[in-house]
Scaffold this motif. Sequence first.
Motif, PDB file in Angstrom:
ATOM      1  N   MET A   1       0.852  -1.171   0.000  1.00  0.00           N
ATOM      2  CA  MET A   1       0.000   0.000   0.000  1.00  0.00           C
ATOM      3  C   MET A   1       0.900   1.237   0.000  1.00  0.00           C
ATOM      4  O   MET A   1       1.906   1.262   0.694  1.00  0.00           O
ATOM      5  N   THR A   2       0.505   2.232  -0.761  1.00  0.00           N
ATOM      6  CA  THR A   2       1.274   3.469  -0.726  1.00  0.00           C
ATOM      7  C   THR A   2       0.762   4.352   0.401  1.00  0.00           C
ATOM      8  O   THR A   2      -0.379   4.206   0.858  1.00  0.00           O
ATOM      9  N   PHE A   3       1.599   5.269   0.828  1.00  0.00           N
ATOM     10  CA  PHE A   3       1.211   6.175   1.890  1.00  0.00           C
ATOM     11  C   PHE A   3      -0.007   6.993   1.483  1.00  0.00           C
ATOM     12  O   PHE A   3      -0.951   7.142   2.256  1.00  0.00           O
ATOM     13  N   LEU A  44       8.852  12.093  12.976  1.00  0.00           N
ATOM     14  CA  LEU A  44       7.578  12.052  12.257  1.00  0.00           C
ATOM     15  C   LEU A  44       7.500  10.810  11.375  1.00  0.00           C
ATOM     16  O   LEU A  44       6.460  10.154  11.319  1.00  0.00           O
ATOM     17  N   ILE A  45       8.577  10.465  10.713  1.00  0.00           N
ATOM     18  CA  ILE A  45       8.590   9.250   9.885  1.00  0.00           C
ATOM     19  C   ILE A  45       8.257   8.031  10.743  1.00  0.00           C
ATOM     20  O   ILE A  45       7.441   7.196  10.355  1.00  0.00           O
ATOM     21  N   GLY A  54       0.360  -0.959  11.463  1.00  0.00           N
ATOM     22  CA  GLY A  54       0.734  -2.054  10.576  1.00  0.00           C
ATOM     23  C   GLY A  54       0.288  -1.897   9.133  1.00  0.00           C
ATOM     24  O   GLY A  54       0.662  -2.695   8.283  1.00  0.00           O
ATOM     25  N   ALA A  55      -0.499  -0.882   8.829  1.00  0.00           N
ATOM     26  CA  ALA A  55      -0.957  -0.682   7.445  1.00  0.00           C
ATOM     27  C   ALA A  55       0.186  -0.216   6.547  1.00  0.00           C
ATOM     28  O   ALA A  55       0.186  -0.485   5.348  1.00  0.00           O
ATOM     29  N   LEU A  56       1.153   0.497   7.134  1.00  0.00           N
ATOM     30  CA  LEU A  56       2.289   1.013   6.371  1.00  0.00           C
ATOM     31  C   LEU A  56       3.587   0.489   6.964  1.00  0.00           C
ATOM     32  O   LEU A  56       3.727   0.407   8.185  1.00  0.00           O
ATOM     33  N   SER A  57       4.520   0.189   6.090  1.00  0.00           N
ATOM     34  CA  SER A  57       5.855  -0.174   6.548  1.00  0.00           C
ATOM     35  C   SER A  57       6.725   1.073   6.539  1.00  0.00           C
ATOM     36  O   SER A  57       6.376   2.093   5.929  1.00  0.00           O
ATOM     37  N   LEU A  58       7.869   0.980   7.184  1.00  0.00           N
ATOM     38  CA  LEU A  58       8.819   2.084   7.152  1.00  0.00           C
ATOM     39  C   LEU A  58       9.227   2.377   5.712  1.00  0.00           C
ATOM     40  O   LEU A  58       9.329   3.543   5.310  1.00  0.00           O
ATOM     41  N   THR A  59       9.392   1.361   4.917  1.00  0.00           N
ATOM     42  CA  THR A  59       9.749   1.538   3.504  1.00  0.00           C
ATOM     43  C   THR A  59       8.659   2.306   2.760  1.00  0.00           C
ATOM     44  O   THR A  59       8.971   3.182   1.951  1.00  0.00           O
ATOM     45  N   ASP A  60       7.391   2.016   3.042  1.00  0.00           N
ATOM     46  CA  ASP A  60       6.291   2.750   2.405  1.00  0.00           C
ATOM     47  C   ASP A  60       6.406   4.250   2.671  1.00  0.00           C
ATOM     48  O   ASP A  60       6.245   5.069   1.766  1.00  0.00           O
ATOM     49  N   VAL A  61       6.677   4.588   3.919  1.00  0.00           N
ATOM     50  CA  VAL A  61       6.765   6.001   4.294  1.00  0.00           C
ATOM     51  C   VAL A  61       8.006   6.637   3.683  1.00  0.00           C
ATOM     52  O   VAL A  61       7.936   7.745   3.127  1.00  0.00           O
ATOM     53  N   GLU A  63       9.601   5.770   0.960  1.00  0.00           N
ATOM     54  CA  GLU A  63       9.399   5.911  -0.484  1.00  0.00           C
ATOM     55  C   GLU A  63       8.469   7.082  -0.798  1.00  0.00           C
ATOM     56  O   GLU A  63       8.681   7.791  -1.779  1.00  0.00           O
ATOM     57  N   HIS A  64       7.472   7.307   0.034  1.00  0.00           N
ATOM     58  CA  HIS A  64       6.550   8.429  -0.174  1.00  0.00           C
ATOM     59  C   HIS A  64       7.308   9.759  -0.200  1.00  0.00           C
ATOM     60  O   HIS A  64       7.004  10.642  -1.004  1.00  0.00           O
ATOM     61  N   PHE A  65       8.298   9.883   0.669  1.00  0.00           N
ATOM     62  CA  PHE A  65       9.076  11.114   0.746  1.00  0.00           C
ATOM     63  C   PHE A  65      10.320  11.075  -0.152  1.00  0.00           C
ATOM     64  O   PHE A  65      11.174  11.950  -0.062  1.00  0.00           O
ATOM     65  N   ASN A  66      10.414  10.080  -1.004  1.00  0.00           N
ATOM     66  CA  ASN A  66      11.556   9.916  -1.910  1.00  0.00           C
ATOM     67  C   ASN A  66      12.887   9.878  -1.173  1.00  0.00           C
ATOM     68  O   ASN A  66      13.891  10.397  -1.663  1.00  0.00           O
ATOM     69  N   ILE A  67      12.871   9.266  -0.001  1.00  0.00           N
ATOM     70  CA  ILE A  67      14.101   9.127   0.766  1.00  0.00           C
ATOM     71  C   ILE A  67      14.876   7.917   0.268  1.00  0.00           C
ATOM     72  O   ILE A  67      16.093   7.913   0.285  1.00  0.00           O
ATOM     73  N   VAL A  68      14.170   6.923  -0.203  1.00  0.00           N
ATOM     74  CA  VAL A  68      14.802   5.773  -0.861  1.00  0.00           C
ATOM     75  C   VAL A  68      14.153   5.623  -2.221  1.00  0.00           C
ATOM     76  O   VAL A  68      12.944   5.746  -2.371  1.00  0.00           O
TER      77      VAL A  68
END
Length: 77
Positions: A1-3, A44-45, A54-61, A63-68
């Motif tokens: 799921m995307t943020f 905040l992340i 549990g709906a979002l992973s750290l990776t989801d968040v 990626e939303h901010f283009n950090i990875v």
Amino acid sequence: MTFRDYIDGLNRNALDAYARRCGIASSYLRLHVKYASKDPSVALIRSLTRESCGALSLTDVLEHFNIVDEVVVSPEV
């Protein structure tokens, strides 16, 4: 799921509650966080990830901010 999908799936009350649990105003969540127009703090992340229950992973968040840009998976040894 995307943020953004997660945010879009919340009704107004759920969105307000999520923002409150993250320690931010719901208007800040809707305007700046949803559209990644501000750089988030590490705290905040973490909150955005943890308070999604549990709906979002750290990776989801991240990626939303283009950090990875992509997730690199190490081959198993």
